[in-house]
Motif scaffolding. Structure first.
Motif, PDB file in Angstrom:
ATOM      1  N   VAL A  14       0.574  -1.309  -0.345  1.00  0.00           N
ATOM      2  CA  VAL A  14       0.061  -0.191   0.416  1.00  0.00           C
ATOM      3  C   VAL A  14       1.123   1.585   0.170  1.00  0.00           C
ATOM      4  CG1 VAL A  14      -1.666   1.385   0.992  1.00  0.00           C
ATOM      5  CG2 VAL A  14      -1.801  -1.101   1.352  1.00  0.00           C
ATOM      6  N   LEU A  15       1.577   0.719   1.177  1.00  0.00           N
ATOM      7  CA  LEU A  15       2.322   2.831   1.206  1.00  0.00           C
ATOM      8  C   LEU A  15       3.281   2.788  -0.074  1.00  0.00           C
ATOM      9  CD1 LEU A  15       2.503   5.356   2.850  1.00  0.00           C
ATOM     10  CD2 LEU A  15       0.775   3.833   3.120  1.00  0.00           C
ATOM     11  N   ASP A  34      10.914  -5.872  -4.616  1.00  0.00           N
ATOM     12  CA  ASP A  34       9.865  -6.750  -3.834  1.00  0.00           C
ATOM     13  C   ASP A  34      10.212  -7.753  -3.552  1.00  0.00           C
ATOM     14  OD1 ASP A  34       7.697  -7.634  -2.068  1.00  0.00           O
ATOM     15  OD2 ASP A  34       6.487  -5.838  -2.205  1.00  0.00           O
ATOM     16  N   GLU A 100       5.319  -4.389   9.025  1.00  0.00           N
ATOM     17  CA  GLU A 100       5.856  -4.087  10.452  1.00  0.00           C
ATOM     18  C   GLU A 100       5.338  -4.606  11.413  1.00  0.00           C
ATOM     19  OE1 GLU A 100       5.913  -0.257  10.143  1.00  0.00           O
ATOM     20  OE2 GLU A 100       5.517  -0.093  12.828  1.00  0.00           O
ATOM     21  N   LYS A 105      12.071  -6.290   9.719  1.00  0.00           N
ATOM     22  CA  LYS A 105      12.605  -5.195   9.474  1.00  0.00           C
ATOM     23  C   LYS A 105      13.872  -4.740   9.745  1.00  0.00           C
ATOM     24  CE  LYS A 105       8.702  -1.362   9.650  1.00  0.00           C
ATOM     25  NZ  LYS A 105       8.618  -1.349   8.183  1.00  0.00           N
ATOM     26  N   ASN A 125       9.687   3.592   7.297  1.00  0.00           N
ATOM     27  CA  ASN A 125       8.434   4.761   7.013  1.00  0.00           C
ATOM     28  C   ASN A 125       7.652   4.003   7.445  1.00  0.00           C
ATOM     29  OD1 ASN A 125       6.242   5.861   5.881  1.00  0.00           O
ATOM     30  ND2 ASN A 125       5.902   4.129   4.753  1.00  0.00           N
ATOM     31  N   SER A 127       5.138   2.665  11.734  1.00  0.00           N
ATOM     32  CA  SER A 127       4.437   3.676  11.890  1.00  0.00           C
ATOM     33  C   SER A 127       4.667   3.709  13.680  1.00  0.00           C
ATOM     34  CB  SER A 127       3.234   3.479  11.644  1.00  0.00           C
ATOM     35  OG  SER A 127       3.278   3.724  10.094  1.00  0.00           O
TER      36      SER A 127
HETATM   37  P1  NAD Z   1       1.632  -3.573   3.367  1.00  0.00           P
HETATM   38  O1  NAD Z   1       1.402  -5.559   3.078  1.00  0.00           O
HETATM   39  O2  NAD Z   1       1.065  -3.254   2.107  1.00  0.00           O
HETATM   40  O3  NAD Z   1       3.024  -3.961   1.803  1.00  0.00           O
HETATM   41  C1  NAD Z   1       4.279  -4.740   2.313  1.00  0.00           C
HETATM   42  C2  NAD Z   1       4.833  -4.744   1.261  1.00  0.00           C
HETATM   43  O4  NAD Z   1       6.539  -5.541   2.016  1.00  0.00           O
HETATM   44  C3  NAD Z   1       4.301  -6.187   0.636  1.00  0.00           C
HETATM   45  O5  NAD Z   1       3.970  -5.386  -0.934  1.00  0.00           O
HETATM   46  C4  NAD Z   1       5.296  -7.099   1.327  1.00  0.00           C
HETATM   47  O6  NAD Z   1       5.532  -8.527  -0.334  1.00  0.00           O
HETATM   48  C5  NAD Z   1       6.943  -6.136   1.346  1.00  0.00           C
HETATM   49  N1  NAD Z   1       7.605  -7.490   1.659  1.00  0.00           N
HETATM   50  C6  NAD Z   1       7.244  -8.014   2.849  1.00  0.00           C
HETATM   51  N2  NAD Z   1       8.080  -8.557   4.012  1.00  0.00           N
HETATM   52  C7  NAD Z   1      10.034  -7.555   2.873  1.00  0.00           C
HETATM   53  C8  NAD Z   1      11.026  -8.395   2.813  1.00  0.00           C
HETATM   54  N3  NAD Z   1      11.775  -8.505   3.256  1.00  0.00           N
HETATM   55  N4  NAD Z   1      11.597  -7.229   1.655  1.00  0.00           N
HETATM   56  C9  NAD Z   1      10.879  -6.140   1.201  1.00  0.00           C
HETATM   57  N5  NAD Z   1       9.474  -6.202   0.780  1.00  0.00           N
HETATM   58  C10 NAD Z   1       9.236  -7.495   1.717  1.00  0.00           C
HETATM   59  O7  NAD Z   1       2.150  -2.946   3.886  1.00  0.00           O
HETATM   60  P2  NAD Z   1       2.300  -1.235   3.917  1.00  0.00           P
HETATM   61  O8  NAD Z   1       0.735  -0.660   4.422  1.00  0.00           O
HETATM   62  O9  NAD Z   1       2.645  -0.656   2.837  1.00  0.00           O
HETATM   63  O10 NAD Z   1       2.968  -0.997   5.145  1.00  0.00           O
HETATM   64  C11 NAD Z   1       4.364  -0.933   4.605  1.00  0.00           C
HETATM   65  C12 NAD Z   1       5.177   0.456   6.656  1.00  0.00           C
HETATM   66  O11 NAD Z   1       4.541   0.885   5.947  1.00  0.00           O
HETATM   67  C13 NAD Z   1       5.067  -0.345   7.629  1.00  0.00           C
HETATM   68  O12 NAD Z   1       6.025   0.262   8.317  1.00  0.00           O
HETATM   69  C14 NAD Z   1       3.593   0.528   7.820  1.00  0.00           C
HETATM   70  O13 NAD Z   1       3.955   0.595   9.181  1.00  0.00           O
HETATM   71  C15 NAD Z   1       3.961   1.861   7.238  1.00  0.00           C
HETATM   72  N6  NAD Z   1       3.121   2.937   6.815  1.00  0.00           N
HETATM   73  C16 NAD Z   1       1.791   2.295   6.617  1.00  0.00           C
HETATM   74  C17 NAD Z   1       0.482   2.829   6.279  1.00  0.00           C
HETATM   75  C18 NAD Z   1      -0.426   2.462   5.312  1.00  0.00           C
HETATM   76  O14 NAD Z   1      -1.485   3.104   6.137  1.00  0.00           O
HETATM   77  N7  NAD Z   1      -0.456   1.519   5.555  1.00  0.00           N
HETATM   78  C19 NAD Z   1       0.513   4.279   6.411  1.00  0.00           C
HETATM   79  C20 NAD Z   1       2.536   4.867   6.987  1.00  0.00           C
HETATM   80  C21 NAD Z   1       2.879   3.776   7.117  1.00  0.00           C
END
Ligand code: NAD
Length: 289
Positions: A14-15, A34, A100, A105, A125, A127
């Motif tokens: 998503v982000l 990814d 997260e 991480k 990034n 949260s």
């Molecule tokens: P998500 O689950 O939508 O996406 C995570 C992505 O990371 C997936 O495409 C997954 O395949 C990939 N992934 C998994 N393991 C991996 C690795 N070892 N190396 C590389 N890629 C890998 O999650 P998201 O909502 O995009 O959140 C990601 C980060 O952004 C988190 O830390 C979250 O706290 C932060 N964040 C999210 C939001 C939100 O509204 N969704 C807002 C601000 C910050």
């Protein structure tokens, strides 16, 4: 000060997909990474959808300078790969947006530390995790900080920049400059704080609103109306819940043993989530849309 031009985003969910697209839209040289080829293929689809949204919203343009035509060039310019070494080989900045989860991480930074050139700045990034939780795994605590985007980055375009005690001020400044250059409003924190600025303000407001509702003190409309009229804010707390979507507040409330939180979790589940009322995204939550 180091000039950032090449940016690699880890995680295209998503982000991550929004972060990568935003930087590419504002002219940075972007690579998105990814885990598998299938996942980076899905990232391409996300980028195409975002291209439509950015064009429709005329992001970065104005009446005299429409962004018509920019989408194709931006889409063609973004590289995607499932090879981490290739992804980071020339990165000035790596923005990490993997799930997260502390272990995921930490493992990611351990691999990254061994593969990225010494010049590369790392930004998380995350949260809810602090950069201090991760810095010892980066191999370069002085070149590491948090750069926190909000969902729908092209519209809710804050970028909270937060270092640790080890972050080099010149690195912090370079990331602030990158944020500005990529169409964001940098929000600079002077030291680490869970929740950054935004959630430090927003979470207590939302919790207080939930407490007023489940305590039987006032109804949803009254609470929202009070906040709007008395402060001039455009939305009340329950309108904000609807924008966030009710699943995340439910997950947070249900994990908190406090009786007020448990009562709010039960209310969210029984009256909203079980009935498919998840907020703006489903057309109904506390309000109808
Ligand atoms: P998500 O689950 O939508 O996406 C995570 C992505 O990371 C997936 O495409 C997954 O395949 C990939 N992934 C998994 N393991 C991996 C690795 N070892 N190396 C590389 N890629 C890998 O999650 P998201 O909502 O995009 O959140 C990601 C980060 O952004 C988190 O830390 C979250 O706290 C932060 N964040 C999210 C939001 C939100 O509204 N969704 C807002 C601000 C910050």
């Amino acid at each position: 000060m180091q000039k950032i031009t090449t940016v690699t985003v880890l995680g295209t969910g998503v982000l991550g997909s929004q972060i990568a697209f935003q930087a590419a839209w504002f002219g940075f040289d972007v690579t998105a990474y990814d885990l598998t080829d299938e996942l980076v293929g899905e990232a391409r689809t996300r980028f195409e959808k975002l291209a439509g949204v950015y064009t429709a919203d005329n992001v970065g343009g104005d009446a005299d300078h429409p962004v018509e035509g920019r989408a194709e060039k931006v889409l063609a310019g973004i590289r995607v790969t499932s090879d981490l070494a290739e992804a980071v080989s020339d990165a000035d900045l790596v923005i990490e947006a993997v799930p997260e989860n502390l272990e995921v991480k930490r493992e990611t930074y351990t691999r990254l530390a061994a593969l990225a050139p010494q010049k590369t700045i790392f930004a998380t990034n995350s949260s809810t995790l602090l950069p201090s939780d991760l810095k010892d795994f980066t191999g370069r605590p002085d070149r590491f900080l948090a750069l926190h985007y909000a969902n729908n980055v092209w519209r809710q375009n804050t970028a909270e920049v937060m270092g640790t005690v080890d972050t080099d001020p010149a690195v912090f400044a370079a990331v602030v400059e990158f944020a500005t250059g990529s169409g964001l409003v940098p929000i600079e924190l002077k030291k680490e704080k869970a929740g950054y600025v935004l959630n430090s303000l927003l979470v207590p407001l939302l919790n207080a609103a939930a407490g007023l509702l489940v305590g039987g003190f006032a109804d949803v409309e009254t609470i929202d109306k009070t906040w709007r009229i008395a402060t001039g804010a455009p939305f009340g707390p329950f309108q904000i819940y609807d924008v966030i979507g009710l699943t995340t507040p439910y997950n947070i409330a249900v994990a908190n043993p406090d009786p007020g939180s448990q009562a709010f979790a039960a209310l969210l589940k029984e009256q909203y989530i079980d009935k498919g009322r998840l907020g703006v995204a489903t057309g109904e939550g506390f309000y109808r849309y």
